[in-house]
Design an enzyme around this catalytic site. Structure first.
Site: not given
Length: 350
Positions: A101-102
């Site tokens: 993810c981020w």
């Protein structure tokens, strides 16, 4: 804290991405984040879509992290349930996904935990997308590139782009900037083409460059630093500015005729062509522009191309020195193929 059976993958160089063997690289960020940039070959399985991500962010600001996490967990759990049904049902026991993810936090960890419990050999990217983006940035902005680059130069309409494609098929290391930028490099070069984001462009650049053999030259078409709305990152641009050049040339008649055949999508719309000519108003007199507009409306496309080359493009082309010169007797397909073969030999010797 990740479960001990979930493997944390640390990438310290872009080359590390090619060393790991995963069945899928899964980006669980929102579709908009994914569209902006992503790891090579990644697929998008968002555990929060754009609207849900905005909702959780708003709740975090207004009500604090506890309530936001509680709401986020509810939505993420529901979405993961759908992903298991829709995407993962046919995966075998030996399935090995890499999830990110981020920043390598809750979104990737949530899906990774479910995959682990099912029994799959699950990995997450340490630091998430941010760790990958830092490597791309360092590679293209702060470090000198370890390549010898040769530039392919020539006035507009000398079939440079087609020649690059032929050379790539012959085994020459070619970096096609216009293809990666999805733009032909001039005011007339962006019709019907949606350019990637700057970050996506840089990911594609870095992804190709790290695959090249550093002991062999890389051929690139000579460009200005901007291609449409995108710009060539500093490390590559500084190397290009110092690189040797090979010149391609052809007569103005052949160049204008070739240009008309390769820009067919532009001449399909007279109004669109006129709008493009109008964009040249900062550089030319009203009288000159009106003359070109009349040629466009009359369907005199080759004459228009000739005048644009003589009066707009050719004067802006630098008279740089070059190590060799390919003079094209015409721009027929076989002539371009022969020129590519000559270029391949020249490049191999430099």
């Amino acid at each position: 804290m990740l479960h001990p059976q979930i493997n944390e993958v640390l990438i310290e160089t872009l080359e590390d991405l090619t060393c790991h063997q995963f069945d899928e690289v899964i980006d669980v960020r929102s579709p908009t984040e994914f569209q902006q940039d992503r790891l090579p070959s990644a697929i998008n399985l968002p555990v929060l879509n754009d609207q849900e991500r905005h909702l959780i962010g708003t709740q975090y600001k207004n009500e604090g992290s506890y309530h936001a996490r509680k709401k986020g967990s509810t939505i993420i759990s529901q979405n993961i349930s759908q992903l298991i049904e829709q995407h993962f049902q046919l995966k075998e026991l030996g399935y090995k996904p890499l999830i990110y993810c981020w920043r390598g936090g809750q979104r990737s960890g949530s899906l990774a935990e479910v995959c682990r419990q099912i029994g799959w050999q699950t990995s997450v990217l340490k630091g998430g997308y941010k760790s990958y983006r830092k490597l791309v940035y360092d590679y293209l902005y702060t470090s000198p590139l370890p390549f010898k680059i040769i530039l392919l130069s020539g006035h507009s309409g000398t079939a440079k782009t087609e020649t690059l494609k032929l050379l790539s098929g012959m085994g020459t290391q070619v970096l096609n900037l216009e293809e990666l930028a999805n733009h032909k490099g001039s005011i007339f070069g962006g019709i019907g083409m949606n350019q990637p984001s700057q970050k996506m462009f840089e990911s594609q650049l870095a992804g190709q460059l790290v695959k090249f053999d550093t002991t062999k030259p890389v051929l690139i078409e000579a460009e200005s630093q901007k291609i449409g709305r995108l710009f060539i990152p500093p490390s590559l641009w500084q190397t290009m500015k110092k690189s040797k050049r090979i010149m391609m040339s052809a007569t103005i008649e052949d160049r204008s005729a070739y240009t008309v055949t390769t820009y067919q999508e532009i001449i399909q719309s007279t109004d669109g062509l006129v709008d493009l000519v109008e964009r040249l108003s900062p550089y030319h007199s009203r009288k000159c522009l009106d003359n070109w507009i009349q040629l466009a409306k009359a369907g005199e496309y080759q004459e228009l191309a000739t005048q644009l080359m003589i009066n707009h493009y050719d004067p802006r082309y630098g008279g740089d020195s070059y190590i060799d010169h390919i003079k094209m007797p015409d721009l027929a397909p076989n002539t371009i193929k022969v020129a590519a073969q000559k270029l391949a030999k020249i490049i191999a010797q430099n």
